[in-house]
Each structure stands twice: as structure tokens, then as C-alpha cells.
Write a protein that holds these residues in place. Structure first.
Motif, mmCIF file in Angstrom:
data_model
loop_
_atom_site.group_PDB
_atom_site.id
_atom_site.type_symbol
_atom_site.label_atom_id
_atom_site.label_comp_id
_atom_site.label_asym_id
_atom_site.label_seq_id
_atom_site.Cartn_x
_atom_site.Cartn_y
_atom_site.Cartn_z
ATOM 1 N N ALA A 148 13.315 -19.272 38.003
ATOM 2 C CA ALA A 148 13.634 -20.599 38.530
ATOM 3 C C ALA A 148 12.434 -21.217 39.247
ATOM 4 O O ALA A 148 12.164 -22.415 39.105
ATOM 5 C CB ALA A 148 14.825 -20.508 39.487
ATOM 6 N N ASP A 155 12.818 -10.815 37.545
ATOM 7 C CA ASP A 155 14.249 -11.121 37.581
ATOM 8 C C ASP A 155 15.081 -9.912 37.168
ATOM 9 O O ASP A 155 16.115 -9.618 37.789
ATOM 10 C CB ASP A 155 14.561 -12.307 36.662
ATOM 11 C CG ASP A 155 13.993 -13.609 37.191
ATOM 12 O OD1 ASP A 155 13.734 -13.681 38.404
ATOM 13 O OD2 ASP A 155 13.811 -14.545 36.394
ATOM 14 N N ARG A 188 23.144 -15.655 38.450
ATOM 15 C CA ARG A 188 22.157 -16.695 38.190
ATOM 16 C C ARG A 188 22.748 -17.868 37.422
ATOM 17 O O ARG A 188 22.297 -19.005 37.571
ATOM 18 C CB ARG A 188 20.959 -16.121 37.409
ATOM 19 C CG ARG A 188 20.181 -15.069 38.173
ATOM 20 C CD ARG A 188 18.980 -14.592 37.367
ATOM 21 N NE ARG A 188 18.281 -13.529 38.064
ATOM 22 C CZ ARG A 188 17.328 -13.719 38.975
ATOM 23 N NH1 ARG A 188 16.990 -14.953 39.308
ATOM 24 N NH2 ARG A 188 16.732 -12.691 39.557
ATOM 25 N N PRO A 199 26.103 -19.485 40.344
ATOM 26 C CA PRO A 199 26.012 -18.994 41.724
ATOM 27 C C PRO A 199 27.115 -19.539 42.619
ATOM 28 O O PRO A 199 27.663 -18.802 43.448
ATOM 29 C CB PRO A 199 24.624 -19.472 42.179
ATOM 30 C CG PRO A 199 24.273 -20.592 41.270
ATOM 31 C CD PRO A 199 24.921 -20.283 39.971
ATOM 32 N N THR A 231 22.651 -14.971 46.649
ATOM 33 C CA THR A 231 22.236 -15.774 45.499
ATOM 34 C C THR A 231 22.540 -17.247 45.712
ATOM 35 O O THR A 231 21.736 -18.122 45.379
ATOM 36 C CB THR A 231 22.943 -15.275 44.235
ATOM 37 O OG1 THR A 231 22.682 -13.875 44.070
ATOM 38 C CG2 THR A 231 22.460 -16.033 43.004
ATOM 39 N N HIS A 288 19.677 -20.291 45.623
ATOM 40 C CA HIS A 288 19.613 -21.210 44.485
ATOM 41 C C HIS A 288 20.315 -22.546 44.701
ATOM 42 O O HIS A 288 20.163 -23.434 43.860
ATOM 43 C CB HIS A 288 20.221 -20.541 43.246
ATOM 44 C CG HIS A 288 19.418 -19.375 42.748
ATOM 45 N ND1 HIS A 288 18.287 -19.521 41.974
ATOM 46 C CD2 HIS A 288 19.576 -18.034 42.927
ATOM 47 C CE1 HIS A 288 17.788 -18.332 41.686
ATOM 48 N NE2 HIS A 288 18.544 -17.403 42.257
ATOM 49 N N ARG A 289 21.064 -22.728 45.762
ATOM 50 C CA ARG A 289 21.810 -23.964 45.919
ATOM 51 C C ARG A 289 21.570 -24.570 47.301
ATOM 52 O O ARG A 289 21.190 -23.860 48.235
ATOM 53 C CB ARG A 289 23.302 -23.723 45.706
ATOM 54 C CG ARG A 289 23.687 -23.414 44.266
ATOM 55 C CD ARG A 289 23.349 -24.580 43.352
ATOM 56 N NE ARG A 289 23.709 -24.314 41.966
ATOM 57 C CZ ARG A 289 22.886 -23.826 41.045
ATOM 58 N NH1 ARG A 289 21.635 -23.539 41.392
ATOM 59 N NH2 ARG A 289 23.280 -23.625 39.809
ATOM 60 N N ARG A 306 14.793 -19.275 50.004
ATOM 61 C CA ARG A 306 14.815 -20.616 49.404
ATOM 62 C C ARG A 306 13.758 -21.521 50.041
ATOM 63 O O ARG A 306 13.075 -22.278 49.342
ATOM 64 C CB ARG A 306 16.202 -21.228 49.557
ATOM 65 C CG ARG A 306 16.299 -22.663 49.036
ATOM 66 C CD ARG A 306 17.712 -23.219 49.172
ATOM 67 N NE ARG A 306 17.768 -24.613 48.817
ATOM 68 C CZ ARG A 306 17.843 -25.079 47.581
ATOM 69 N NH1 ARG A 306 17.870 -24.221 46.561
ATOM 70 N NH2 ARG A 306 17.887 -26.368 47.320
ATOM 71 N N ARG A 334 10.382 -20.731 48.679
ATOM 72 C CA ARG A 334 10.206 -21.278 47.333
ATOM 73 C C ARG A 334 9.955 -22.781 47.384
ATOM 74 O O ARG A 334 9.099 -23.306 46.666
ATOM 75 C CB ARG A 334 11.441 -20.983 46.483
ATOM 76 C CG ARG A 334 11.640 -19.511 46.155
ATOM 77 C CD ARG A 334 12.779 -19.329 45.179
ATOM 78 N NE ARG A 334 12.977 -17.926 44.842
ATOM 79 C CZ ARG A 334 13.839 -17.485 43.925
ATOM 80 N NH1 ARG A 334 14.582 -18.361 43.270
ATOM 81 N NH2 ARG A 334 13.955 -16.215 43.686
#
Length: 419
Positions: free
Chosen positions: A26, A48, A99, A102, A129, A133-134, A186, A189
């Protein structure tokens, strides 16, 4: 005047040259959006797969540890214990979907963890997760629901070895720590992506600045060529026209006109060589032969008189030697272009050139010609010189006005700063 060559321009942003397998898929897709597969999920990298196996094994390990503690729970039937373990097994298998979905997986794990102790590890992985990712609003809703059910869970299924309040506190702290860890990952990233975007914007801005500098340099060269060559070529045109319409002129006049044509052509070529030399050498505007200043204005008027113009020069400048070179050069170019326009559009009329000013008051240049005796001749490209003069005066911090006078003539008036 500086120019920018092709090898000095900023190249396009290079693609990521590191090892792709070390980055999450991602994150790699956000760093290099051109590599994204339209309509398809990013392909897992080696990292991953390692992280997914580690999360699965962690969920299984926590589930096995929780399953060993099931016989110690009071009033727990064997059927409920078996169902608890089956639910935990399915929850651990669902970790492989973290993934792809999520939000859905984390939301589904809230009631699952309430019904199954062995699903606790899978729930923590799902919350981590989700936090990675969110956005935070999803984490707040799902994480808040998971924390809210902790007291009810320990009340319905108490641990005989851990007090109620301590169990609730440990559950809340563990959930908060996992979510915080995910939010930290997060944010790191997002920091990498923002730094990459900032680098791309900086390279784009540098490229735009280089292109703008090149465009400004070209415009300055074109403006300088117009200001310099238009005056010389107008003299050529006037004397060549005189020879054409008066082939029977006295020999002395023919010789004088031919001499002016030769001298003007020589000066035009010399000026053109200087401008091209500046372009090739990327020197400043002051390079090469000394640029004309206010002191050269009298020579300009004399040259125009020799070309047959009726020019009157009036100067009331206090300390003319103290006029800055840039201001004097601008005043000279304005007077040169105005005389050229008068020669083209109002031939044979009287022209007056007035320069006045003092330090602190500024410098005023006024060029005025009388009304022409007949309709002005058509000259292709008329008006471009005045546009260039307006821009030149603005670059020097002054203003330039032009237009017809009350008696039918034309006036160019410039005001330049002299501090």
C-alpha cells in the motif's frame, strides 16, 4: 542576462530506486502511483507476506493460550468451550482477509471477541490493521465499541485468577496500545508520502522556475533586439528611401546618405553580435560593450538630426553624472524608441526630447512630436515598441504613458525613480 540551457533544467522525478520488497504494497503504491494497477488491489510484497504470517501466528498463539485457560472458567459447559475454539479458529483464518476488508473485519471481530475468548488475538490484529489502513474516524468507532464491551465481557465471563476491574483495565490498555501502535505506523507512512509529494512539488517548481527564467531571458533578448535594431534599421530605411525617390540628388548628398547607411548597418551588425554573444555566453545585461546611459542621449539626438529629423533636446537634470546606470539606460531606450516611432509614423515633423529630474524627485523623459502633414504611413507591427517600453519602465520601478496630444501630435512620457 542569464539563460537556462537544456542540461540545467530539472529532470522529471525519478522512480523509486530502492528494494520494493522492503516496503508495504500500500505504501509503495502511494509513493509510486504510476505503478498502481487500475481496478485491482496492489500485489503483496515479500514484506507483506512475512507480516501476514506473523500476524496469523500471533493470533493463533494468543488463541491457543486463551483456549488453555477455558477449563478454569466457572460454569462453562463443554459445548460452549468447543464453540469458543471453533469461532477462534475461524477468526484466526479470517486474519488473511485483513488487507482486503480492514473495516468490515474489525467491525465483525467486535461481537466475535465478545462471544469467543480464543478470538482475542485475531481481534487485536484486526484493530491494528484498521488503524494502519483507514482514517481515524473508522478507528474511533470500531475501537470505541471494542472498549465499550470490555466490562460486559468480563462480567459475563470472569477470570477467576484476575479481579474484574484489573481485567477490564488490562483489556482497555491492550486495545488502546494496539490501536496507538497502528496509528503510529499510519502516521509514519503518511509522513513518507508527504515527503515524497513535497519533493515532487519542489522539483516541479524548480522546473517551472527554470522555464520561466528561460522565457524571461528570451523576452529580454527580444526586447533588447527590438530597441537596438529598430533605431538602426529605421535610419537605413529613411536614407535608402531618399536615394530611391531622388536619384538625381547632388553627389554630396548621395555620399552622405550612403555613409549613414553604411555606418548604421555596421552599428546594427555590431549590436546584433553583442546580443547574440550575451545569449551564448549567458552573461548579464552589462556585459560586452558599455551600455548606453543618459550621457549618450545627446549623441542619439545628433544621429537622428544627421538622418534628417528635426529634434530639439532640452535637459534640466541636476547632477546628470549621478543618475544610476540602470535608470539612465532605461531613459535612453525610451527616447530611442520614441524617436524611432516619430521617424516612422510622423516623418518630417518636429520632435522635442525633454529630460528633467533630480535625486529624490525621479527622472522624467518626455518625447513629443507635432502633427504630421498627411496621413501616417502604415507600418507593420505597430505598437509593439510601446508595449516593450511600458514593460521596461515597469521593471525599472517607473511608469510610462503615451497617447495623442491636443494639437494632433503624439507624446510619450515616462517617470523613472531616482532615489
Amino acid at each position: 542576462m542569464p539563460t537556462v540551457s537544456a542540461d540545467q533544467q530539472t529532470p522529471d522525478t525519478p522512480a523509486f530506486t530502492g528494494r520494493r520488497w522492503l516496503l508495504p504494497s500500500a505504501l509503495f503504491e502511494e509513493l509510486e502511483p504510476d505503478t498502481a494497477r487500475e481496478g485491482r488491489r496492489p500485489r503483496r510484497t515479500a514484506r507483506d507476506w512475512v507480516v501476514d504470517f506473523a500476524c496469523f501466528l500471533l493470533a493463533v498463539g494468543i488463541g491457543i493460550a486463551s483456549a488453555d485457560a477455558l477449563p478454569d472458567e466457572p460454569d462453562l459447559s463443554p459445548a460452549v468451550a468447543v464453540a469458543d475454539q471453533w469461532i477462534g479458529a475461524f477468526a484466526c483464518a479470517a486474519v488473511w482477509l485483513r488487507r482486503r476488508w480492514p473495516v468490515g473485519l474489525a467491525a465483525a471481530m467486535v461481537p466475535v471477541s465478545f462471544a469467543s475468548v480464543t478470538a482475542g488475538g485475531a481481534t487485536l490484529v484486526a484493530l491494528f490493521t484498521l488503524a494502519v489502513h483507514r482514517p481515524f474516524r473508522h478507528v474511533a468507532w470500531v475501537g470505541g465499541a471494542s472498549v465499550a464491551v470490555q466490562p460486559l465481557f468480563y462480567w459475563l465471563r470472569p477470570d477467576p485468577q484476575v479481579p474484574f476491574f484489573l481485567g477490564v483495565l488490562l483489556g482497555v490498555l491492550l486495545t488502546t496500545a494496539v490501536v496507538g501502535w497502528g496509528l503510529l505506523a499510519r502516521s509514519k507512512r503518511q509522513l513518507l508520502v508527504s515527503l515524497r509529494d513535497r519533493a515532487r512539488r519542489a522539483e516541479t517548481e524548480a522546473r517551472l522556475r527554470a522555464e520561466q527564467a528561460q522565457r524571461l531571458a528570451r523576452e529580454a533578448i527580444a526586447r533588447e533586439m527590438h530597441d537596438v535594431l529598430a533605431h538602426r534599421l529605421t535610419l537605413l530605411s529613411v536614407h535608402a528611401g531618399a536615394l530611391e525617390f531622388r536619384p538625381d540628388a547632388p553627389r554630396a548628398e548621395v555620399v552622405r546618405a550612403a555613409g549613414v547607411i553604411r555606418e548604421s548597418a555596421h552599428e546594427a551588425l555590431q549590436d546584433l553580435r553583442e546580443i547574440i554573444g550575451v545569449l551564448r555566453a549567458a552573461d548579464t545585461d552589462d556585459a560586452g560593450r558599455p551600455q548606453p546611459t543618459l550621457a549618450a542621449l545627446e549623441a542619439l539626438v545628433t544621429e537622428s538630426r544627421e538622418a534628417g529629423m528635426k529634434v530639439a533636446l532640452a535637459g534640466q537634470v541636476a547632477e546628470p553624472a549621478a543618475v544610476p546606470a540602470s535608470v539612465g539606460r532605461t531613459a535612453y531606450r525610451i527616447a530611442q524608441e520614441a524617436l524611432t516611432n516619430a521617424r516612422k509614423h510622423a516623418p518630417g515633423t518636429e520632435v522635442s526630447v525633454s529630460v528633467a529630474g533630480a535625486r529624490g524627485d525621479g527622472l522624467t523623459v518626455v518625447v513629443r512630436n507635432a502633427r504630421p502633414g498627411g496621413p501616417p504611413p502604415h507600418v507593420p507591427g505597430s505598437g509593439q515598441g510601446l508595449i516593450g517600453l511600458t514593460e521596461r519602465a515597469a521593471l525599472a520601478g517607473g511608469t510610462l504613458e503615451h497617447g495623442p496630444t491636443a494639437d494632433g501630435g503624439f507624446e510619450v512620457r515616462a517617470r523613472l525613480p531616482w532615489g
